[in-house]
Design an enzyme around this catalytic site. Structure first.
Site, PDB file in Angstrom:
ATOM      1  N   GLU A  61      28.065   5.351 100.953  1.00  0.00           N
ATOM      2  CA  GLU A  61      27.053   5.929 100.066  1.00  0.00           C
ATOM      3  C   GLU A  61      26.735   4.999  98.897  1.00  0.00           C
ATOM      4  O   GLU A  61      25.565   4.842  98.525  1.00  0.00           O
ATOM      5  CB  GLU A  61      27.558   7.268  99.541  1.00  0.00           C
ATOM      6  N   ASP A  62      27.750   4.393  98.320  1.00  0.00           N
ATOM      7  CA  ASP A  62      27.575   3.649  97.071  1.00  0.00           C
ATOM      8  C   ASP A  62      27.437   2.143  97.236  1.00  0.00           C
ATOM      9  O   ASP A  62      26.718   1.500  96.466  1.00  0.00           O
ATOM     10  CB  ASP A  62      28.749   3.923  96.121  1.00  0.00           C
ATOM     11  N   ASP A 121      38.510  14.579  96.359  1.00  0.00           N
ATOM     12  CA  ASP A 121      37.501  13.847  95.594  1.00  0.00           C
ATOM     13  C   ASP A 121      36.973  14.696  94.441  1.00  0.00           C
ATOM     14  O   ASP A 121      36.963  14.272  93.284  1.00  0.00           O
ATOM     15  CB  ASP A 121      36.363  13.460  96.541  1.00  0.00           C
TER      16      ASP A 121
END
Length: 182
Positions: A61-62, A121
């Site tokens: 995602e990042d 998370d």
């Protein structure tokens, strides 16, 4: 569980992929979050794939330009890649659309292991929020693309889905306690 060569490789991969990132508003290297997620997961599982996916949960995602899905599968297998893909949010300009899609996927499609990683998370994220609230107060909410009530809703939904999907465990109990405190 010992620190196997495969787990050491995952720790190094996470540190390298996220080396240029810091936590919002804190300046703390982002990799600290990934290590703490792995630590939380270790309290409830010995499954090395889950621990590795916990370390890499934000990578696709990042920082996919640093470490992509094909590299992940080559290095750690299809199971790890699948868990990380289960935790990768859709791209959309709307925070609410992304959040709703993530919750829906977590609730109905993601593996139990991915739900567990998401719980760890979000638990660590909420721990950090509470720590920062003590230091900077309500100004904290300016860091986010959504306000305090939306954040409270978000964490409450993760806690609800986690408890529904996994039953009671130490992580979702801690998450619910922090949601209630918020």
């Amino acid at each position: 569980m010992n620190l196997s060569p495969r787990l050491r490789n995952a720790i190094n991969t996470a540190a390298t992929a996220h080396r240029d990132q810091v936590r919002k508003g804190s300046g703390i290297p982002y990799v600290s979050h990934l290590y703490q997620v792995m630590f939380l997961l270790r309290q409830v599982t010995d499954d090395e794939d889950v621990l590795i996916a916990g370390l890499l949960h934000d990578t696709l995602e990042d920082v996919p330009e640093q470490y992509d899905a094909l590299e992940m599968e080559r290095d750690f297998g299809a199971r790890v890649r699948g868990m990380v893909e289960d935790l990768t949010k859709i791209e959309d300009p709307s925070w609410q659309v992304r959040a709703d899609a993530y919750i829906q996927h977590l609730e109905h499609h993601a593996s139990n292991e991915a739900v567990l990683i998401s719980t760890a998370d979000k638990l660590h994220n909420l721990m950090s929020i509470h720590d920062d609230l003590e230091v900077i107060g309500e100004a904290l909410w300016e860091r986010f693309n959504s306000g305090k009530e939306q954040q409270r809703w978000w964490y409450a939904e993760i806690a609800r889905v986690s408890t529904t999907r996994l039953g009671e465990n130490v992580l979702n109990r801690q998450l619910q306690e922090l949601v209630d405190k918020l």
